[in-house]
Design a protein around this motif. Structure first.
Motif, PDB file in Angstrom:
ATOM      1  N   LEU B 133     -68.545  36.895 -41.610  1.00  0.00           N
ATOM      2  CA  LEU B 133     -67.284  36.456 -41.005  1.00  0.00           C
ATOM      3  C   LEU B 133     -66.100  36.828 -41.887  1.00  0.00           C
ATOM      4  O   LEU B 133     -65.104  37.380 -41.397  1.00  0.00           O
ATOM      5  CB  LEU B 133     -67.305  34.937 -40.745  1.00  0.00           C
ATOM      6  CG  LEU B 133     -68.321  34.447 -39.712  1.00  0.00           C
ATOM      7  CD1 LEU B 133     -68.252  32.926 -39.573  1.00  0.00           C
ATOM      8  CD2 LEU B 133     -68.083  35.101 -38.351  1.00  0.00           C
ATOM      9  N   THR B 134     -66.194  36.555 -43.190  1.00  0.00           N
ATOM     10  CA  THR B 134     -65.055  36.893 -44.049  1.00  0.00           C
ATOM     11  C   THR B 134     -64.912  38.412 -44.179  1.00  0.00           C
ATOM     12  O   THR B 134     -63.803  38.922 -44.291  1.00  0.00           O
ATOM     13  CB  THR B 134     -65.163  36.256 -45.449  1.00  0.00           C
ATOM     14  OG1 THR B 134     -66.439  36.546 -45.994  1.00  0.00           O
ATOM     15  CG2 THR B 134     -64.966  34.760 -45.390  1.00  0.00           C
ATOM     16  N   GLU B 135     -66.043  39.137 -44.134  1.00  0.00           N
ATOM     17  CA  GLU B 135     -65.972  40.597 -44.227  1.00  0.00           C
ATOM     18  C   GLU B 135     -65.288  41.178 -42.983  1.00  0.00           C
ATOM     19  O   GLU B 135     -64.373  41.998 -43.087  1.00  0.00           O
ATOM     20  CB  GLU B 135     -67.384  41.179 -44.377  1.00  0.00           C
ATOM     21  CG  GLU B 135     -67.407  42.663 -44.697  1.00  0.00           C
ATOM     22  CD  GLU B 135     -66.801  42.988 -46.057  1.00  0.00           C
ATOM     23  OE1 GLU B 135     -66.800  42.106 -46.940  1.00  0.00           O
ATOM     24  OE2 GLU B 135     -66.319  44.124 -46.225  1.00  0.00           O
ATOM     25  N   LEU B 136     -65.741  40.740 -41.813  1.00  0.00           N
ATOM     26  CA  LEU B 136     -65.147  41.224 -40.558  1.00  0.00           C
ATOM     27  C   LEU B 136     -63.654  40.907 -40.513  1.00  0.00           C
ATOM     28  O   LEU B 136     -62.851  41.716 -40.051  1.00  0.00           O
ATOM     29  CB  LEU B 136     -65.858  40.593 -39.357  1.00  0.00           C
ATOM     30  CG  LEU B 136     -67.232  41.180 -38.996  1.00  0.00           C
ATOM     31  CD1 LEU B 136     -67.985  40.248 -38.057  1.00  0.00           C
ATOM     32  CD2 LEU B 136     -67.086  42.567 -38.359  1.00  0.00           C
ATOM     33  N   ALA B 137     -63.289  39.721 -41.014  1.00  0.00           N
ATOM     34  CA  ALA B 137     -61.881  39.309 -40.977  1.00  0.00           C
ATOM     35  C   ALA B 137     -61.007  40.284 -41.769  1.00  0.00           C
ATOM     36  O   ALA B 137     -59.833  40.457 -41.452  1.00  0.00           O
ATOM     37  CB  ALA B 137     -61.732  37.888 -41.518  1.00  0.00           C
ATOM     38  N   GLY B 138     -61.583  40.909 -42.785  1.00  0.00           N
ATOM     39  CA  GLY B 138     -60.765  41.756 -43.653  1.00  0.00           C
ATOM     40  C   GLY B 138     -60.813  43.241 -43.359  1.00  0.00           C
ATOM     41  O   GLY B 138     -60.106  44.008 -43.992  1.00  0.00           O
ATOM     42  N   LEU B 139     -61.644  43.675 -42.411  1.00  0.00           N
ATOM     43  CA  LEU B 139     -61.762  45.121 -42.146  1.00  0.00           C
ATOM     44  C   LEU B 139     -60.462  45.687 -41.592  1.00  0.00           C
ATOM     45  O   LEU B 139     -59.794  45.049 -40.778  1.00  0.00           O
ATOM     46  CB  LEU B 139     -62.894  45.393 -41.146  1.00  0.00           C
ATOM     47  CG  LEU B 139     -64.338  45.111 -41.593  1.00  0.00           C
ATOM     48  CD1 LEU B 139     -65.306  45.455 -40.471  1.00  0.00           C
ATOM     49  CD2 LEU B 139     -64.688  45.879 -42.855  1.00  0.00           C
ATOM     50  N   SER B 140     -60.123  46.896 -42.033  1.00  0.00           N
ATOM     51  CA  SER B 140     -58.915  47.512 -41.473  1.00  0.00           C
ATOM     52  C   SER B 140     -59.261  48.568 -40.424  1.00  0.00           C
ATOM     53  O   SER B 140     -58.373  49.215 -39.880  1.00  0.00           O
ATOM     54  CB  SER B 140     -58.064  48.107 -42.588  1.00  0.00           C
ATOM     55  OG  SER B 140     -58.824  49.056 -43.296  1.00  0.00           O
ATOM     56  N   VAL B 141     -60.559  48.731 -40.131  1.00  0.00           N
ATOM     57  CA  VAL B 141     -60.969  49.656 -39.061  1.00  0.00           C
ATOM     58  C   VAL B 141     -61.150  48.858 -37.764  1.00  0.00           C
ATOM     59  O   VAL B 141     -61.359  47.652 -37.803  1.00  0.00           O
ATOM     60  CB  VAL B 141     -62.297  50.371 -39.428  1.00  0.00           C
ATOM     61  CG1 VAL B 141     -62.096  51.252 -40.649  1.00  0.00           C
ATOM     62  CG2 VAL B 141     -63.420  49.372 -39.673  1.00  0.00           C
ATOM     63  N   PRO B 142     -61.053  49.540 -36.601  1.00  0.00           N
ATOM     64  CA  PRO B 142     -61.248  48.825 -35.334  1.00  0.00           C
ATOM     65  C   PRO B 142     -62.664  48.263 -35.212  1.00  0.00           C
ATOM     66  O   PRO B 142     -63.622  48.910 -35.630  1.00  0.00           O
ATOM     67  CB  PRO B 142     -61.029  49.920 -34.276  1.00  0.00           C
ATOM     68  CG  PRO B 142     -60.281  51.010 -34.954  1.00  0.00           C
ATOM     69  CD  PRO B 142     -60.681  50.956 -36.395  1.00  0.00           C
ATOM     70  N   VAL B 143     -62.757  47.056 -34.683  1.00  0.00           N
ATOM     71  CA  VAL B 143     -64.061  46.435 -34.424  1.00  0.00           C
ATOM     72  C   VAL B 143     -64.087  45.957 -32.976  1.00  0.00           C
ATOM     73  O   VAL B 143     -63.202  45.202 -32.547  1.00  0.00           O
ATOM     74  CB  VAL B 143     -64.315  45.219 -35.347  1.00  0.00           C
ATOM     75  CG1 VAL B 143     -65.737  44.671 -35.118  1.00  0.00           C
ATOM     76  CG2 VAL B 143     -64.109  45.563 -36.816  1.00  0.00           C
ATOM     77  N   ILE B 144     -65.070  46.422 -32.222  1.00  0.00           N
ATOM     78  CA  ILE B 144     -65.257  45.931 -30.857  1.00  0.00           C
ATOM     79  C   ILE B 144     -66.656  45.342 -30.760  1.00  0.00           C
ATOM     80  O   ILE B 144     -67.638  45.976 -31.171  1.00  0.00           O
ATOM     81  CB  ILE B 144     -65.116  47.053 -29.802  1.00  0.00           C
ATOM     82  CG1 ILE B 144     -63.734  47.722 -29.913  1.00  0.00           C
ATOM     83  CG2 ILE B 144     -65.316  46.500 -28.386  1.00  0.00           C
ATOM     84  CD1 ILE B 144     -63.511  48.847 -28.905  1.00  0.00           C
ATOM     85  N   SER B 145     -66.761  44.120 -30.256  1.00  0.00           N
ATOM     86  CA  SER B 145     -68.076  43.504 -30.049  1.00  0.00           C
ATOM     87  C   SER B 145     -68.313  43.328 -28.560  1.00  0.00           C
ATOM     88  O   SER B 145     -67.437  42.842 -27.846  1.00  0.00           O
ATOM     89  CB  SER B 145     -68.150  42.141 -30.739  1.00  0.00           C
ATOM     90  OG  SER B 145     -68.068  42.309 -32.129  1.00  0.00           O
ATOM     91  N   VAL B 146     -69.482  43.740 -28.119  1.00  0.00           N
ATOM     92  CA  VAL B 146     -69.839  43.578 -26.711  1.00  0.00           C
ATOM     93  C   VAL B 146     -71.047  42.658 -26.623  1.00  0.00           C
ATOM     94  O   VAL B 146     -72.096  42.939 -27.223  1.00  0.00           O
ATOM     95  CB  VAL B 146     -70.179  44.934 -26.052  1.00  0.00           C
ATOM     96  CG1 VAL B 146     -70.352  44.750 -24.547  1.00  0.00           C
ATOM     97  CG2 VAL B 146     -69.111  45.977 -26.351  1.00  0.00           C
ATOM     98  N   ILE B 147     -70.895  41.551 -25.925  1.00  0.00           N
ATOM     99  CA  ILE B 147     -72.025  40.641 -25.722  1.00  0.00           C
ATOM    100  C   ILE B 147     -72.770  41.132 -24.492  1.00  0.00           C
ATOM    101  O   ILE B 147     -72.256  41.058 -23.369  1.00  0.00           O
ATOM    102  CB  ILE B 147     -71.536  39.193 -25.583  1.00  0.00           C
ATOM    103  CG1 ILE B 147     -70.846  38.786 -26.890  1.00  0.00           C
ATOM    104  CG2 ILE B 147     -72.705  38.249 -25.290  1.00  0.00           C
ATOM    105  CD1 ILE B 147     -69.985  37.570 -26.774  1.00  0.00           C
ATOM    106  N   ILE B 148     -73.954  41.693 -24.729  1.00  0.00           N
ATOM    107  CA  ILE B 148     -74.660  42.372 -23.639  1.00  0.00           C
ATOM    108  C   ILE B 148     -75.696  41.482 -22.958  1.00  0.00           C
ATOM    109  O   ILE B 148     -76.202  41.827 -21.904  1.00  0.00           O
ATOM    110  CB  ILE B 148     -75.346  43.673 -24.144  1.00  0.00           C
ATOM    111  CG1 ILE B 148     -76.353  43.351 -25.253  1.00  0.00           C
ATOM    112  CG2 ILE B 148     -74.299  44.682 -24.633  1.00  0.00           C
ATOM    113  CD1 ILE B 148     -77.220  44.548 -25.644  1.00  0.00           C
ATOM    114  N   GLY B 149     -76.011  40.347 -23.549  1.00  0.00           N
ATOM    115  CA  GLY B 149     -77.003  39.454 -22.951  1.00  0.00           C
ATOM    116  C   GLY B 149     -76.716  38.033 -23.388  1.00  0.00           C
ATOM    117  O   GLY B 149     -75.858  37.352 -22.843  1.00  0.00           O
ATOM    118  N   GLU B 150     -77.405  37.615 -24.447  1.00  0.00           N
ATOM    119  CA  GLU B 150     -77.168  36.268 -24.961  1.00  0.00           C
ATOM    120  C   GLU B 150     -76.183  36.300 -26.124  1.00  0.00           C
ATOM    121  O   GLU B 150     -76.324  37.083 -27.061  1.00  0.00           O
ATOM    122  CB  GLU B 150     -78.481  35.659 -25.447  1.00  0.00           C
ATOM    123  CG  GLU B 150     -79.470  35.408 -24.329  1.00  0.00           C
ATOM    124  CD  GLU B 150     -80.634  34.555 -24.806  1.00  0.00           C
ATOM    125  OE1 GLU B 150     -80.471  33.329 -24.826  1.00  0.00           O
ATOM    126  OE2 GLU B 150     -81.678  35.112 -25.162  1.00  0.00           O
ATOM    127  N   GLY B 151     -75.202  35.426 -26.041  1.00  0.00           N
ATOM    128  CA  GLY B 151     -74.261  35.236 -27.137  1.00  0.00           C
ATOM    129  C   GLY B 151     -74.516  33.854 -27.713  1.00  0.00           C
ATOM    130  O   GLY B 151     -73.802  32.900 -27.422  1.00  0.00           O
TER     131      GLY B 151
END
Lengths: 287, 258
Positions: B133-151
């Motif tokens: 969570l803290t790593e994702l919060a700091g990324l400067s590259v685009p991040v897209i998450s797709v929930i394809i089934g169970e989230g």
């Protein structure tokens, strides 16, 4: 004699789910019975020793008691107390639960935030409240803690936070889950500014709180005997299909596994915090 | 009312179906030249988390995907998509690699929840998710998450602190499983369908709450046009995000709303 002696909790989380009720002894002074050594000790005596049994067992403490224990007298200023939970998903029975929790804990949410000094060091602070729905994290809890990190970021302060939580508050559904992301992002921003965050994990720290800000500190302390984990014991037992080893999810075990820096008894806690704060000159990288 | 109650739980059951496309189906149909990269460099490699490099419309991206498997044997080998700490740490390593090479990250999320066995606890499943969570919060590259089934809860969120969160029409996203919720609230897992309705966990709910930005329709589900249009949507969004400065600040603002 008290029948309460024989009411054994099903698990540690359940044991932590409510305050240990004072037992009325013949001497009329309320006493607490230690679940470890079974000795009864007058509450007044326990209070003078941070609710620690002579055998070393740490009784549950509420947030206000912790503030008195950790923060220099007269320096705590509560903040964000006007942020309270409502019922965003119209979850059945939730307003009644909130009302009961407010009456039982005499707090309006499951965390108390603010600023204060520890050994003269100014800090932003949060103290989770076990008496309020087992410290569960909904939008108000997430918002208060996020603002605490934001305040610390703006003022260049370290954060000292005490966790106790059953995890995300399911009555607020996905909005509770999002608090893990929100607080984590605020922790990251505070960290990137070179500022110190010390977490003190107390019994129990579980679920979404463990999987977010409880495990994101620079220095992670824990109280002796605290249950610290992600999934509930029963679920792990079901998944594993056998009895769990002795000491499972206990602070001492979690320290051995490498996820806690130090276990610190309450008698040592303030001294330890003051030493750590003194080694991190205020403002960190930003000064 | 009954129909709605049945509706939310029916959605959960459908999202769990082993006949739905799994992450590997998306990887082979949406991306090209996928190269799987194994291991967390800390002593483990978790098959429930498939990570690697691929081309999306010719552009290199990092793919982090939770794979459940189709057959009983595959599902067992993938721990039914319940990711172990080693899987989250492999994802963490590949996020850092993506950051180094300024590569966008696409996460495919499909889990009932993070691993909840004894070893998961001993290896710090909570800490592993928290660090992501803290790593994702700091990324400067685009991040897209797709929930394809169970989230499922924190296990899903550990790959979903993103600039854009999309959810398949037939997927769900929830703080707790309906069975778990029913057990805690009413001591009765049989009341899961009531719990599902209370939890507001359907794709539509996620969109209404602002937790998801887009619902991906399941028209021609699992067929070429479905994957083609998902590829197009991902590619377009990544181009848009790449033009935006200060992505981590915007990501902060996105989650700050809640």
């Amino acid at each position: 004699m008290a029948l309460l002696h024989f009411l054994k909790p099903a698990n540690a989380l359940e044991a932590g789910g409510r305050d240990h009720l004072p037992v009325q002894s013949d001497a009329m002074e309320p006493e607490l019975t230690c679940p470890e050594c079974r000795r009864s000790t007058p509450v007044s005596r326990l209070q003078s020793r941070y609710m620690v049994c002579p055998c070393g067992y740490h009784f549950r403490m509420n947030a206000r008691q912790r503030i008195r224990m950790a923060v220099d007298a007269g320096t705590f200023r509560e903040a964000f107390a006007d942020i309270v939970g409502n019922n965003p998903l119209a979850f059945p029975g939730y307003p009644e639960k909130l009302e009961t929790a407010r009456a039982a804990s005499r707090e309006n949410e499951a965390v108390i935030c603010g600023t204060g000094k520890i050994g003269g060091h100014p800090c932003a602070l949060f103290f989770m409240e076990p008496g309020f729905m087992m410290g569960s994290m909904g939008t108000a809890v997430g918002e208060r803690i996020t603002r605490t990190f934001e305040l610390a970021y703006e003022k260049g302060l370290p954060v000292v936070g005490f966790t106790v939580s059953g995890g995300a508050r399911m009555q607020e559904g996905l909005l509770s889950l999002m608090q893990m992301a929100k607080v984590s992002a605020a922790v990251r921003r505070h960290a990137d500014a070179g500022l110190l965050y010390i977490a003190v994990l107390t019994d129990p720290t579980t679920g979404g709180v463990t999987a977010s800000f409880a495990m994101e500190a620079d220095i992670t302390l824990a109280e002796p005997g605290a249950t610290i984990g992600f999934a509930g014991k029963r679920i792990v037992e079901q998944t594993t299909g056998k009895r769990l080893p002795k000491g499972f999810q206990k602070a001492e075990t979690v320290e051995e596994e490498g996820f806690i820096d130090r276990i610190v008894s309450r008698q040592q806690l303030k001294t330890t915090l003051v030493m750590l704060l003194a080694m991190h000159p205020a403002g960190g990288e930003r000064t | 009312m009954n129909r709605i109650v049945g509706g939310a739980y029916a959605a959960v059951e459908a999202a769990r179906s082993s006949s739905r496309p799994t992450a590997l189906d998306y990887i082979s149909n949406v991306f090209t030249s996928f190269i799987e990269l194994h291991g967390d460099r800390r002593g483990g490699d978790d098959p429930s988390l498939v990570g690697g490099l691929a081309l999306l419309d010719g552009c290199p991206v990092t793919v982090l995907a939770i794979e459940k498997g189709h057959t009983a044997r595959q599902r067992q080998a993938r721990n039914f998509g319940s990711v172990h700490p080693e899987g989250y740490r492999k994802a963490l390593r590949l996020m850092r690699q993506a950051q180094k090479f300024a590569r966008p990250v696409v996460c495919l999320v499909d889990t009932a929840g993070a691993g909840c066995g004894l070893a998961d606890e001993q290896h710090g499943i909570g800490q592993a998710i928290a660090e992501n969570l803290t790593e994702l919060a700091g990324l400067s590259v685009p991040v897209i998450s797709v929930i394809i089934g169970e989230g499922g809860s924190g296990g899903a969120l550990g790959l979903a602190l993103a600039d854009q969160v999309w959810i398949l029409e037939g997927a769900y996203y929830s703080v707790i499983s309906p069975e778990g919720c029913a057990q805690i609230l009413w001591k009765d897992p049989a009341k899961a369908s009531e719990a599902a309705a209370c939890l507001h966990l359907t794709a539509r709910d996620a969109l209404d709450l602002g937790v998801a930005d887009r619902i991906i329709p399941e028209t021609d589900f699992g067929k070429k046009p479905f994957y083609d249009s998902l590829r197009e949507a991902l590619s377009e969004e990544i181009q848009n995000l790449r033009k935006e400065p200060g992505l981590s600040d915007k990501r902060y603002a996105r989650f700050r709303r809640f």
